[in-house]
Design an enzyme around this catalytic site. Structure first.
Site, short mmCIF file in Angstrom:
data_model
loop_
_atom_site.label_atom_id
_atom_site.label_comp_id
_atom_site.label_asym_id
_atom_site.label_seq_id
_atom_site.Cartn_x
_atom_site.Cartn_y
_atom_site.Cartn_z
N THR A 183 37.40 48.34 37.01
CA THR A 183 37.97 49.20 35.97
C THR A 183 38.59 50.45 36.57
O THR A 183 39.71 50.83 36.21
CB THR A 183 36.90 49.61 34.95
OG1 THR A 183 35.76 50.09 35.65
CG2 THR A 183 36.50 48.43 34.11
N THR A 184 37.87 51.08 37.50
CA THR A 184 38.40 52.30 38.10
C THR A 184 39.69 51.98 38.85
O THR A 184 40.70 52.68 38.70
CB THR A 184 37.38 52.89 39.09
OG1 THR A 184 36.09 52.84 38.48
CG2 THR A 184 37.71 54.31 39.44
N ASP A 210 31.04 54.56 36.70
CA ASP A 210 31.71 53.38 36.19
C ASP A 210 32.92 53.83 35.37
O ASP A 210 32.78 54.51 34.36
CB ASP A 210 30.72 52.61 35.31
CG ASP A 210 31.29 51.28 34.89
OD1 ASP A 210 31.61 50.48 35.77
OD2 ASP A 210 31.43 51.06 33.67
N ASP A 212 27.80 44.79 35.79
CA ASP A 212 28.95 44.54 36.67
C ASP A 212 28.65 43.39 37.62
O ASP A 212 29.47 42.50 37.83
CB ASP A 212 29.29 45.79 37.50
CG ASP A 212 30.09 46.80 36.70
OD1 ASP A 212 30.08 46.70 35.46
OD2 ASP A 212 30.72 47.69 37.31
P1 ADP Z 1 35.87 49.63 40.26
O1 ADP Z 1 35.51 50.19 38.94
O2 ADP Z 1 37.35 49.51 40.41
O3 ADP Z 1 35.14 48.39 40.60
P2 ADP Z 1 34.25 50.89 42.25
O4 ADP Z 1 33.84 52.31 42.27
O5 ADP Z 1 33.24 49.85 41.95
O6 ADP Z 1 35.48 50.75 41.29
O7 ADP Z 1 34.89 50.59 43.68
C1 ADP Z 1 35.39 49.33 44.00
C2 ADP Z 1 36.13 49.39 45.32
O8 ADP Z 1 35.24 49.74 46.37
C3 ADP Z 1 36.69 48.03 45.66
O9 ADP Z 1 38.02 48.15 46.08
C4 ADP Z 1 35.79 47.55 46.79
O10 ADP Z 1 36.46 46.69 47.67
C5 ADP Z 1 35.43 48.85 47.45
N1 ADP Z 1 34.23 48.76 48.27
C6 ADP Z 1 33.01 48.34 47.94
N2 ADP Z 1 32.17 48.40 48.98
C7 ADP Z 1 32.89 48.86 50.03
C8 ADP Z 1 32.60 49.16 51.40
N3 ADP Z 1 31.40 48.99 51.90
N4 ADP Z 1 33.61 49.63 52.14
C9 ADP Z 1 34.81 49.81 51.64
N5 ADP Z 1 35.15 49.57 50.38
C10 ADP Z 1 34.20 49.11 49.57
MG MG Z 2 33.09 48.12 40.86
#
Ligand code: ADP
Ligand code: MG
Length: 571
Positions: free
Chosen positions: A101-102, A68, A411
């Site tokens: 956030t990331t 996270d 989240d």
């Molecule tokens: P953040 O802290 O920004 O939410 P995450 O590590 O949770 O970072 O990653 C979020 C990203 O991963 C988003 O852009 C989301 O659309 C993408 N994502 C989630 N599931 C999938 C998937 N199955 N395939 C591709 N991208 C995905």
């Molecule tokens: Mg996320």
């Protein structure tokens, strides 16, 4: 550094205290940009379902495993002022929308990287800032255009959105179980807005928000042991407490609950008082009187018809004894926040003065029971009718697993709240970012001057999201981006993204990778704001005393100070 400057006449002027550090112009900008980029590098590898986790070890050896972004940046201790601003981006996104956030940190880092290119080509930072601002505004418009309205009654859909936020977490395999609990909890505590409130909202941002979800009404408790599948939604409140007296029942069905804020004890006077007792009978009388007062408290509770009491303060031993004699289950020293939640869940009124307690103040629950989870005793107040406060009891194999599961639940709760309050979504997997990037590139040709270059760079920076997702999944970044652009130029453009589970470019709506519009909006807003703020700085002045670094002064700020101190010229 150079703290001595000279006036036009060549007279040296001492502006800063000796020992102060100043970092100006291009050098200051480079330094800030580099620091911010470093922060974004740290979290880059965490993005998306195929992202890696970080192991954070605190000074005292506590280990946290997470991916996270906000948690990572909160834990690491950064010193550089520009790096601190990047940490702030993550925090603000976390507070506002709870997810993304990331992404926001990666986008901010990427915006700065592209800006650096332009600065090296002698484009002035103010021009870049203008271009970025315009691009961000246009990007928000495009997002609004592609957003899809959803029906908040569609539970399946809400679960898919909650699941998307968990795909990228340690607990992704259990996301079906957790998302169901999360959606039920959020729906349970959601409240319809009054028309008045709704009108005010409509006034502000021209959209409709019918529901209000206050996540304070969802109590998330965690306990290591069992597995994530044992995570439960309790329609009521769970207290990390035990029943106060061994003689009391440990289980009460059809509970009539009194919530009492005052102590069930005889209050000690503030002043020190003295009671002189000369004869043994007097002592006896005194004790009897005390006993009577305490017993009358229990009588009042009994008369009101309660069979369970939760007290925010202490309960005297004698009161405990009488309570157990009449079969009332009691818990003492409950937290104030829990008292409010109990009131919301059971419908009981919080009573400050025991004399006021009446039958109508009592709340109800199907069952109140003390249960042992692992080694601890907890009191479950469950089976409340339409409770407006609920509890999620997170379980998992080890402490680290429950900790990360709790963060993921947070989240997921936040994205569910986001959608319930503003029911619009876009496709994830970098689909919306890639679409907006392409549209911005086209739009940029309508902009005159060098700001056009900045708009193009903004578009390139947005591509960093699908690019990083692909990279983290081990897909070839160049092929993937080419494939993405090609596919987006045909078909339903804004849904095509990088499906990192199947390692292909695909329609993310069909893959059920769905994200709230507000999250995507917040990512763009916060990242642009931070990048522009850092770009505007051309002078960093650090005080000489260690531990009190001054905040970076905005461009030109030092000039004013210098003018004021002109009189301090040295011979
Ligand atoms: P953040 O802290 O920004 O939410 P995450 O590590 O949770 O970072 O990653 C979020 C990203 O991963 C988003 O852009 C989301 O659309 C993408 N994502 C989630 N599931 C999938 C998937 N199955 N395939 C591709 N991208 C995905
Ligand atoms: Mg996320």
């Amino acid at each position: 550094m150079a703290s001595i400057q000279t006036t036009a006449g060549g007279v040296p002027v001492l502006i800063l205290k000796e020992g102060s550090k100043e970092n100006k112009g291009k050098e200051a900008q480079k330094n800030n940009i580099n620091a911010a980029k470093l922060i974004s590098e740290v979290v880059k590898s965490c993005l998306g379902p195929r992202g890696m986790d970080k192991m954070l070890v605190s000074a005292i050896g506590d280990v946290t495993i997470t991916n996270d972004g906000a948690t990572i940046l909160k834990e690491i201790d950064v010193e550089h002022p520009a790096a601190k601003m990047m940490v702030e981006v993550a925090k603000s996104v976390d507070n506002e929308v709870g997810d993304g956030t990331t992404s926001s940190v990666i986008l901010a880092g990427s915006l700065l990287e592209k800006a650096e290119d332009l600065i090296n080509k002698h484009v002035h930072p103010s021009v870049i800032v203008d271009g970025y601002d315009a691009a961000s505004e246009q990007a928000l418009k495009l997002l609004q255009k592609i957003a899809v309205k959803v029906d908040v009654k569609n539970k399946e859909l809400l679960m898919k959105i909650a699941m998307t936020s968990m795909y990228s977490k340690l607990v992704s395999e259990d996301s079906p179980v957790l998302s169901k609990i999360v959606v039920e909890a959020a729906k349970q505590v959601s409240e319809e807005k009054s028309e008045q409130e709704e009108k005010e909202q409509q006034h502000k941002n021209g959209d409709y928000r019918l529901l209000k979800v206050d996540l304070d009404n969802i109590k998330v408790e965690k306990k290591a042991g069992g597995s994530i599948h044992d995570t439960q939604l309790i329609k009521g409140i769970v207290l990390d407490k035990e029943v106060v007296h061994a003689g009391m029942p440990k289980r009460v069905e059809n509970a009539k609950i009194a919530l009492i804020n005052s102590a069930l004890e005889i209050e000690k006077t503030e002043m020190s008082a003295e009671i002189r007792i000369n004869e043994p009978q007097q002592m006896q009388m005194f004790l009897e009187e005390e006993n009577k007062m305490l017993k009358s408290m229990v009588d009042k509770i009994k008369t009101a018809g309660a069979n369970v009491i939760i007290c925010q303060k202490g309960i005297d031993d004698i009161v405990q004894h009488y309570l157990s004699k009449v079969g009332i289950l009691a818990v003492r020293r409950a937290k104030e926040s829990d008292m409010y939640k109990l009131s919301k869940a059971t419908g009981a009124k919080l009573v400050n003065n025991l004399d006021d307690l009446m039958e109508k103040d009592l709340g109800s629950a199907d069952l109140v029971e003390e249960r042992k989870i692992e080694t601890d005793k907890w009191v479950f107040i469950e089976g409340c009718k339409n409770p407006k406060a609920v509890t999620i009891m997170v379980r998992g194999g080890s402490q680290r697993v429950v900790d990360e599961a709790e963060r993921s639940v947070h989240d997921a709760l936040m994205v569910t709240k986001d959608v319930l309050e503003k029911p619009q979504i876009v496709a994830g997997g970098g689909a919306s970012e890639a679409y907006i990037a392409n549209e911005l590139r086209e739009w940029s040709s309508s902009i005159e001057g060098r700001a056009q270059l900045a708009v193009r760079r903004f578009a390139d920076a947005l591509d960093s999201i699908p690019l990083t997702l692909a990279e983290n999944a081990g897909m070839d970044p160049i092929d993937t981006m080419a494939g993405l652009r090609a596919k987006q130029s045909k078909g339903p453009k804004w849904n095509i993204g990088v499906d990192v589970r199947n390692l292909v470019v695909a329609d993310m709506f069909k893959q059920n990778v769905l994200e709230p519009l507000v999250v995507k909006e917040q990512i763009i807003k916060s990242a642009t704001e931070a990048a522009c703020m850092i770009l505007r700085v051309d002078d960093v002045i650090a005080a000489s005393k260690s531990g009190t670094p001054s905040s970076p002064a905005p461009g030109g700020g030092y000039g004013g100070a210098g003018g004021g101190m002109g009189g301090m010229g040295m011979e």
